[in-house]
Design an enzyme around this catalytic site. Structure first.
Site, PDB file in Angstrom:
ATOM      1  N   ARG A 161       5.095 -17.308  -1.576  1.00  0.00           N
ATOM      2  CA  ARG A 161       4.187 -16.393  -0.870  1.00  0.00           C
ATOM      3  C   ARG A 161       3.384 -15.562  -1.863  1.00  0.00           C
ATOM      4  O   ARG A 161       2.274 -15.115  -1.543  1.00  0.00           O
ATOM      5  CB  ARG A 161       4.983 -15.441   0.032  1.00  0.00           C
ATOM      6  CG  ARG A 161       5.433 -16.051   1.336  1.00  0.00           C
ATOM      7  CD  ARG A 161       5.958 -14.984   2.285  1.00  0.00           C
ATOM      8  NE  ARG A 161       5.155 -13.776   2.159  1.00  0.00           N
ATOM      9  CZ  ARG A 161       5.650 -12.537   2.064  1.00  0.00           C
ATOM     10  NH1 ARG A 161       6.925 -12.322   2.131  1.00  0.00           N
ATOM     11  NH2 ARG A 161       4.841 -11.510   1.940  1.00  0.00           N
ATOM     12  N   LYS A 208      -2.075 -10.301  -5.427  1.00  0.00           N
ATOM     13  CA  LYS A 208      -1.784 -10.691  -4.038  1.00  0.00           C
ATOM     14  C   LYS A 208      -2.139  -9.560  -3.074  1.00  0.00           C
ATOM     15  O   LYS A 208      -2.832  -9.782  -2.079  1.00  0.00           O
ATOM     16  CB  LYS A 208      -0.289 -11.031  -3.900  1.00  0.00           C
ATOM     17  CG  LYS A 208       0.164 -11.122  -2.463  1.00  0.00           C
ATOM     18  CD  LYS A 208       1.637 -11.438  -2.334  1.00  0.00           C
ATOM     19  CE  LYS A 208       2.560 -10.279  -2.135  1.00  0.00           C
ATOM     20  NZ  LYS A 208       2.628  -9.639  -0.834  1.00  0.00           N
ATOM     21  N   ASN A 209      -1.642  -8.352  -3.358  1.00  0.00           N
ATOM     22  CA  ASN A 209      -1.785  -7.291  -2.362  1.00  0.00           C
ATOM     23  C   ASN A 209      -3.211  -6.745  -2.263  1.00  0.00           C
ATOM     24  O   ASN A 209      -3.540  -6.069  -1.291  1.00  0.00           O
ATOM     25  CB  ASN A 209      -0.753  -6.190  -2.595  1.00  0.00           C
ATOM     26  CG  ASN A 209       0.645  -6.687  -2.235  1.00  0.00           C
ATOM     27  OD1 ASN A 209       0.787  -7.717  -1.570  1.00  0.00           O
ATOM     28  ND2 ASN A 209       1.675  -5.983  -2.677  1.00  0.00           N
ATOM     29  N   ARG A 213      10.318  -1.291   9.098  1.00  0.00           N
ATOM     30  CA  ARG A 213       9.001  -1.091   8.466  1.00  0.00           C
ATOM     31  C   ARG A 213       8.017  -0.694   9.570  1.00  0.00           C
ATOM     32  O   ARG A 213       7.227  -1.518  10.047  1.00  0.00           O
ATOM     33  CB  ARG A 213       8.540  -2.359   7.736  1.00  0.00           C
ATOM     34  CG  ARG A 213       9.399  -2.699   6.531  1.00  0.00           C
ATOM     35  CD  ARG A 213       8.931  -3.955   5.826  1.00  0.00           C
ATOM     36  NE  ARG A 213       7.793  -3.741   4.949  1.00  0.00           N
ATOM     37  CZ  ARG A 213       7.201  -4.695   4.211  1.00  0.00           C
ATOM     38  NH1 ARG A 213       7.667  -5.931   4.265  1.00  0.00           N
ATOM     39  NH2 ARG A 213       6.154  -4.428   3.451  1.00  0.00           N
ATOM     40  N   ASP A 216       8.101  -2.826  -5.947  1.00  0.00           N
ATOM     41  CA  ASP A 216       8.037  -4.287  -6.051  1.00  0.00           C
ATOM     42  C   ASP A 216       8.521  -4.803  -7.409  1.00  0.00           C
ATOM     43  O   ASP A 216       8.560  -6.018  -7.631  1.00  0.00           O
ATOM     44  CB  ASP A 216       6.611  -4.787  -5.776  1.00  0.00           C
ATOM     45  CG  ASP A 216       6.209  -4.546  -4.339  1.00  0.00           C
ATOM     46  OD1 ASP A 216       7.107  -4.361  -3.493  1.00  0.00           O
ATOM     47  OD2 ASP A 216       5.000  -4.528  -4.041  1.00  0.00           O
ATOM     48  N   CYS A 237       8.531  -9.261   4.012  1.00  0.00           N
ATOM     49  CA  CYS A 237       9.889  -9.141   3.489  1.00  0.00           C
ATOM     50  C   CYS A 237      10.713  -8.171   4.336  1.00  0.00           C
ATOM     51  O   CYS A 237      10.177  -7.191   4.862  1.00  0.00           O
ATOM     52  CB  CYS A 237       9.842  -8.644   2.045  1.00  0.00           C
ATOM     53  SG  CYS A 237       8.960  -9.778   0.961  1.00  0.00           S
TER      54      CYS A 237
HETATM   55  N1  EPU Z   1       5.852   3.509   6.586  1.00  0.00           N
HETATM   56  C1  EPU Z   1       6.015   4.232   7.753  1.00  0.00           C
HETATM   57  N2  EPU Z   1       5.035   4.128   8.717  1.00  0.00           N
HETATM   58  C2  EPU Z   1       3.932   3.346   8.546  1.00  0.00           C
HETATM   59  C3  EPU Z   1       3.780   2.606   7.368  1.00  0.00           C
HETATM   60  C4  EPU Z   1       4.765   2.710   6.387  1.00  0.00           C
HETATM   61  O1  EPU Z   1       6.992   4.947   7.935  1.00  0.00           O
HETATM   62  O2  EPU Z   1       3.100   3.303   9.461  1.00  0.00           O
HETATM   63  C5  EPU Z   1       6.881   3.614   5.533  1.00  0.00           C
HETATM   64  C6  EPU Z   1       7.548   2.257   5.229  1.00  0.00           C
HETATM   65  O3  EPU Z   1       8.616   2.012   6.121  1.00  0.00           O
HETATM   66  C7  EPU Z   1       7.992   2.456   3.800  1.00  0.00           C
HETATM   67  C8  EPU Z   1       6.890   3.341   3.209  1.00  0.00           C
HETATM   68  O4  EPU Z   1       6.238   3.958   4.318  1.00  0.00           O
HETATM   69  O5  EPU Z   1       9.197   3.143   3.774  1.00  0.00           O
HETATM   70  C9  EPU Z   1       5.844   2.631   2.374  1.00  0.00           C
HETATM   71  O6  EPU Z   1       5.362   1.498   3.070  1.00  0.00           O
HETATM   72  P1  EPU Z   1       3.881   0.926   2.824  1.00  0.00           P
HETATM   73  O7  EPU Z   1       3.142   1.043   4.097  1.00  0.00           O
HETATM   74  O8  EPU Z   1       3.317   1.570   1.601  1.00  0.00           O
HETATM   75  O9  EPU Z   1       4.191  -0.593   2.530  1.00  0.00           O
HETATM   76  P2  EPU Z   1       3.418  -1.851   3.098  1.00  0.00           P
HETATM   77  O10 EPU Z   1       1.975  -1.561   3.199  1.00  0.00           O
HETATM   78  O11 EPU Z   1       4.145  -2.394   4.271  1.00  0.00           O
HETATM   79  C10 EPU Z   1       2.778  -2.801   0.742  1.00  0.00           C
HETATM   80  C11 EPU Z   1       2.977  -4.091   0.015  1.00  0.00           C
HETATM   81  C12 EPU Z   1       4.450  -4.241  -0.356  1.00  0.00           C
HETATM   82  C13 EPU Z   1       4.866  -3.042  -1.205  1.00  0.00           C
HETATM   83  C14 EPU Z   1       4.526  -1.712  -0.495  1.00  0.00           C
HETATM   84  C15 EPU Z   1       4.794  -0.483  -1.338  1.00  0.00           C
HETATM   85  C16 EPU Z   1       1.279  -5.495   0.937  1.00  0.00           C
HETATM   86  C17 EPU Z   1       0.930  -6.645   1.795  1.00  0.00           C
HETATM   87  N3  EPU Z   1       2.569  -5.184   0.868  1.00  0.00           N
HETATM   88  O12 EPU Z   1       3.610  -2.871   1.906  1.00  0.00           O
HETATM   89  O13 EPU Z   1       4.508  -5.401  -1.157  1.00  0.00           O
HETATM   90  O14 EPU Z   1       6.258  -3.073  -1.398  1.00  0.00           O
HETATM   91  O15 EPU Z   1       3.141  -1.714  -0.105  1.00  0.00           O
HETATM   92  O16 EPU Z   1       4.068  -0.541  -2.529  1.00  0.00           O
HETATM   93  O17 EPU Z   1       0.425  -4.889   0.311  1.00  0.00           O
HETATM   94  C18 EPU Z   1       5.468  -7.304  -2.156  1.00  0.00           C
HETATM   95  O18 EPU Z   1       4.349  -7.578  -2.597  1.00  0.00           O
HETATM   96  O19 EPU Z   1       6.515  -7.903  -2.504  1.00  0.00           O
HETATM   97  C19 EPU Z   1       5.595  -6.241  -1.150  1.00  0.00           C
HETATM   98  C20 EPU Z   1       6.659  -6.096  -0.392  1.00  0.00           C
END
Ligand code: EPU
Length: 421
Positions: A400, A22-23, A122, A308, A117
């Site tokens: 999803r 998915k990701n 975030r 995850d 989620c």
């Molecule tokens: N963060 C910041 N600033 C930013 C971006 C992130 O402070 O600009 C913080 C977040 O708040 C968090 C940490 O950095 O504490 C990591 O967040 P990340 O950006 O890595 O997460 P994401 O890109 O929003 C993706 C996956 C999530 C998965 C995370 C971590 C997708 C669409 N989503 O989210 O997947 O948990 O990476 O591996 O790729 C899931 O598939 O169930 C899911 C939630």
């Protein structure tokens, strides 16, 4: 209201094949709109986040043809810069990758805030930091993110937190930008490598994906006209691994990359679960006869134990022999689902970022509600292990990210039915 009805205590047995990640897919589809032409994508998971990506691509003018439910041709020749309204973007997290795409291709983007989620705050400050380093001006107002630039040039960006989303968004935005962009302290997840491989197949010049320094040398166009197959889903494979262990079953998981599963396998082995990898690294067998032993786990960015997989692992630890500590190292708050597990008889005390889980002999079924995608997967596993009947509500979260999840668990012997009320 839709729900899964599960009659529990069935050990899962058999073989299950893993779908495309998915990701990775939710990053690759937006990135495809950088191509001034066509591409074909195989091993696409058939899940609602993908339908939403396709909806946005079509809104921008892409032509999408489904060859099979898992293979599409996308023609992005006529893609235009258009506003993407918040009523579409708030339905999933990855909608924000269209900022990178539109900014990279047209120098401007107007995209609604993303959903996804709920794990507490975030922020997207690291995405914005990256766009600004490339020369864009970014404003956030009335639920929209506006990014504009007269001219963009490659630059160096150091991420203050290891962020999957920011790494992907900056990579997408930088592909067509003249000069060299370097992302330091980049995320290293398999889906980051997969996106880089996809973009390179289409004509980009990206080096270092999978390490913490990614170097993108801007190219004038992406030629497309190629086929790309999405990497197997590490989290889907991990979900079936935990389901095998928790139900004291025996599952062979095919079409996976066992190397990506190392952080999960290592913990299962430590807990006394049997894990056998095939020699060519594309199958894994997980089986258990006894209660697992307790373990202490902290979630971390890849190659650490994946956040995850935290809720699914909480189910296994709830059935383990002894008291375990499960610490969240990525998000501020990801333990909402523990209240639902407690309804099933789990003994969990959350203090800050750590859940103290006292293992019990068995869980007992009752109605529960999924608060997010992976929480939903965890509750299904818990229902399969529990005595009696469990009803899992909130299953739109599960749809999803997991394709035909009830049918696939049923094929492994679970007594699970999707009920539309
Ligand atoms: N963060 C910041 N600033 C930013 C971006 C992130 O402070 O600009 C913080 C977040 O708040 C968090 C940490 O950095 O504490 C990591 O967040 P990340 O950006 O890595 O997460 P994401 O890109 O929003 C993706 C996956 C999530 C998965 C995370 C971590 C997708 C669409 N989503 O989210 O997947 O948990 O990476 O591996 O790729 C899931 O598939 O169930 C899911 C939630």
């Amino acid at each position: 209201m839709n729900k899964f009805l599960i009659k529990g205590q069935t050990p899962l047995r058999g073989t299950v094949s893993v779908n495309g990640a998915k990701n990775a897919a939710v990053a690759i589809l937006p990135a495809a709109a950088l191509i001034n032409g066509k591409c074909r994508i195989e091993n696409l998971p058939n899940i609602s986040d993908i339908s939403r990506c396709c909806e946005i691509l079509e809104l921008l003018g892409a032509k999408i043809t489904f060859i099979t439910p898992h293979e599409i041709e996308i023609d992005c020749t006529n893609v235009e810069e258009k506003e993407i309204p918040v009523d579409i973007t708030r339905k999933f997290r990855a909608s924000y990758y269209f900022i990178g795409t539109l900014l990279g291709r047209f120098g401007r983007a107007s995209v609604g805030f993303p959903g996804g989620c709920n794990f507490g705050s975030r922020p997207i400050d690291q995405h914005i930091k990256g766009f600004e380093a490339l020369g864009a001006k970014v404003n956030c107002e009335s639920g929209m993110i506006y990014a504009n630039s007269e001219e963009m040039t490659g630059n160096s960006v150091y991420l203050d937190v290891v962020s999957v989303g920011a790494t992907i968004n900056i990579m997408i935005a930088a592909v067509l930008v003249p000069g060299i962009t370097t992302i330091e302290n980049a995320a290293k997840e398999p889906h980051i490598v997969d996106l880089a491989n996809f973009l390179n197949t289409m004509g980009a010049n990206i080096k270092g994906a999978g390490t913490d320094v990614i170097k993108i040398t801007g190219v004038t166009e992406l030629r497309g006209n190629a086929t790309y197959s999405i990497v197997p889903d590490q989290i889907e494979a991990g979900t079936f691994m935990i389901a095998a262990a928790a139900s004291k079953g025996d599952i062979v998981i095919t079409n996976c990359i066992t190397k990506h599963l190392d952080p999960i396998s290592a913990k299962l082995i430590e807990m006394g679960i049997n894990v056998e990898e095939s020699e060519d690294g594309d199958k894994i067998r997980v089986y258990a006869d006894n209660r697992p032993s307790k373990a202490n786990i902290k979630t971390l960015p890849y190659p650490g134990f994946p956040t995850d997989m935290q809720p699914q692992m909480a189910v296994l630890l709830s059935l383990a022999n002894g008291t375990s500590y499960l610490t969240e190292g990525v998000y501020d708050s990801r333990f909402q689902y523990t209240e639902e597990l407690k309804k099933l008889g789990a003994i969990i005390r959350v203090e800050g970022k750590t859940a103290c889980i006292e293992g019990v002999e068995s869980l007992s079924g009752c109605p529960v509600t999924a608060t997010d995608l992976r929480a939903g997967a965890a509750l299904i596993i818990a229902g399969i292990c529990a005595e009696g009947e469990t009803e899992v509500y909130g299953i739109e979260h599960v749809d999803r990210g997991y394709e035909r999840i009830a049918e696939r668990f049923k094929e492994l012997g679970a007594d699970i039915t999707r009920i539309s009320e």
